[in-house]
Design a protein around this motif. Structure first.
Motif, PDB file in Angstrom:
ATOM      1  N   LEU A 119       1.023  -1.168  -0.027  1.00 32.25           N
ATOM      2  CA  LEU A 119      -0.046  -0.076  -0.178  1.00 32.25           C
ATOM      3  C   LEU A 119       0.746   1.234   0.101  1.00 32.25           C
ATOM      4  O   LEU A 119       1.308   1.419   0.785  1.00 32.25           O
ATOM      5  N   GLU A 120       0.141   2.091  -1.256  1.00 29.57           N
ATOM      6  CA  GLU A 120       1.329   3.389  -0.540  1.00 29.57           C
ATOM      7  C   GLU A 120       0.362   4.782  -0.653  1.00 29.57           C
ATOM      8  O   GLU A 120       0.984   6.004  -0.414  1.00 29.57           O
ATOM      9  N   ALA A 160      -5.777   2.382   3.146  1.00 32.54           N
ATOM     10  CA  ALA A 160      -4.836   1.793   4.358  1.00 32.54           C
ATOM     11  C   ALA A 160      -5.689   2.716   5.299  1.00 32.54           C
ATOM     12  O   ALA A 160      -6.669   1.519   6.498  1.00 32.54           O
ATOM     13  N   TYR A 161      -6.361   4.135   5.699  1.00 24.74           N
ATOM     14  CA  TYR A 161      -7.644   4.430   6.843  1.00 24.74           C
ATOM     15  C   TYR A 161      -9.143   3.378   6.504  1.00 24.74           C
ATOM     16  O   TYR A 161      -9.853   2.771   7.079  1.00 24.74           O
ATOM     17  N   ARG A 162      -9.564   3.295   5.120  1.00 25.14           N
ATOM     18  CA  ARG A 162     -10.703   3.388   4.981  1.00 25.14           C
ATOM     19  C   ARG A 162     -10.515   1.142   4.890  1.00 25.14           C
ATOM     20  O   ARG A 162     -11.386   1.071   5.663  1.00 25.14           O
ATOM     21  N   TYR A 163      -9.236   0.724   4.476  1.00 29.88           N
ATOM     22  CA  TYR A 163      -9.914  -0.515   4.898  1.00 29.88           C
ATOM     23  C   TYR A 163      -9.459  -0.809   6.299  1.00 29.88           C
ATOM     24  O   TYR A 163     -10.480  -2.083   6.848  1.00 29.88           O
ATOM     25  N   LYS A 222       5.400   6.868   4.473  1.00 26.91           N
ATOM     26  CA  LYS A 222       4.688   5.371   3.003  1.00 26.91           C
ATOM     27  C   LYS A 222       3.769   4.219   4.640  1.00 26.91           C
ATOM     28  O   LYS A 222       3.859   4.855   5.947  1.00 26.91           O
ATOM     29  N   PRO A 223       2.389   4.283   4.476  1.00 23.34           N
ATOM     30  CA  PRO A 223       1.426   3.747   5.211  1.00 23.34           C
ATOM     31  C   PRO A 223       1.610   2.682   5.969  1.00 23.34           C
ATOM     32  O   PRO A 223       1.402   1.313   5.687  1.00 23.34           O
ATOM     33  N   ILE A 224       1.619   2.449   7.001  1.00 25.07           N
ATOM     34  CA  ILE A 224       2.184   1.224   7.322  1.00 25.07           C
ATOM     35  C   ILE A 224       0.944   0.840   8.130  1.00 25.07           C
ATOM     36  O   ILE A 224       0.510   0.847   9.378  1.00 25.07           O
ATOM     37  N   VAL A 225       0.104  -0.498   7.882  1.00 27.60           N
ATOM     38  CA  VAL A 225      -1.063  -1.186   8.605  1.00 27.60           C
ATOM     39  C   VAL A 225      -0.272  -1.986  10.205  1.00 27.60           C
ATOM     40  O   VAL A 225       0.408  -3.122   9.483  1.00 27.60           O
TER      41      VAL A 225
END
Length: 162
Positions: free
Chosen positions: A73-74, A79-82, A103-106
């Motif tokens: 994911l970039e 990322a927030y939606r998921y 970078k979004p780290i989930v």
């Protein structure tokens, strides 16, 4: 004053959860835990790496984490939606996104409070199952919405955890 647990049984001693006790408990359950320099515990379960993190200011708090579950994911909004889908649909798990090197780290976690390591050990498999369900749901939502892009290179855990 006695501290009370979630089931209202008083303890005559102070809360006692330590990384050392947790490593010992995990090893007794057949895991191969590793304690890192920051005091986090890393171990594998069903092919995924998990971390146990502690809060120096709260000796009863434990966070069980699956980190960087979607390295491809970039886009933060995706990322927030998921993550929101996980938080809405899955019990126990909490998903959130942190910014590491833009970078979004989930993360998918289960946060809990226990007075003693033995209490945590009793619930470990339930917590792991909850986090795994959160990870699986995140990936299902991601795949349904956008398809899974090619995996990106993993960032080192020192960047992901701090």
């Amino acid at each position: 004053m006695a501290v009370k647990t979630a089931v209202n049984k008083p303890y005559s001693e102070e809360p006692r959860i330590s990384a050392h006790d947790m490593v010992e408990s995990l090893a007794q359950e057949g895991f191969r835990p590793e304690l890192d320099d920051d005091g986090d515990i890393k171990f594998k379960w069903e092919g995924r790496v998990y971390y146990l993190r502690f809060d120096d200011n709260d000796p009863t708090f434990i966070r069980l984490c699956a980190i960087n579950i979607a390295p491809q994911l970039e886009v933060f909004e995706q990322a927030y939606r998921y993550c929101n889908a996980v938080n809405t649909d899955i019990k126990v798990a909490k998903a959130f996104c942190v910014d590491r090197q833009s970078k979004p780290i989930v993360w998918v976690t289960a946060e809990c409070r226990y007075q003693h390591t033995t209490e945590f050990a009793i619930h470990l498999l339930d917590l792991l199952s909850g986090v795994r369900a959160g990870v699986n749901h995140f990936r299902e939502v991601l795949e349904a919405a956008d398809g899974l892009p090619e995996p990106a290179a993993e960032l080192p855990s020192s960047i992901l955890l701090n």
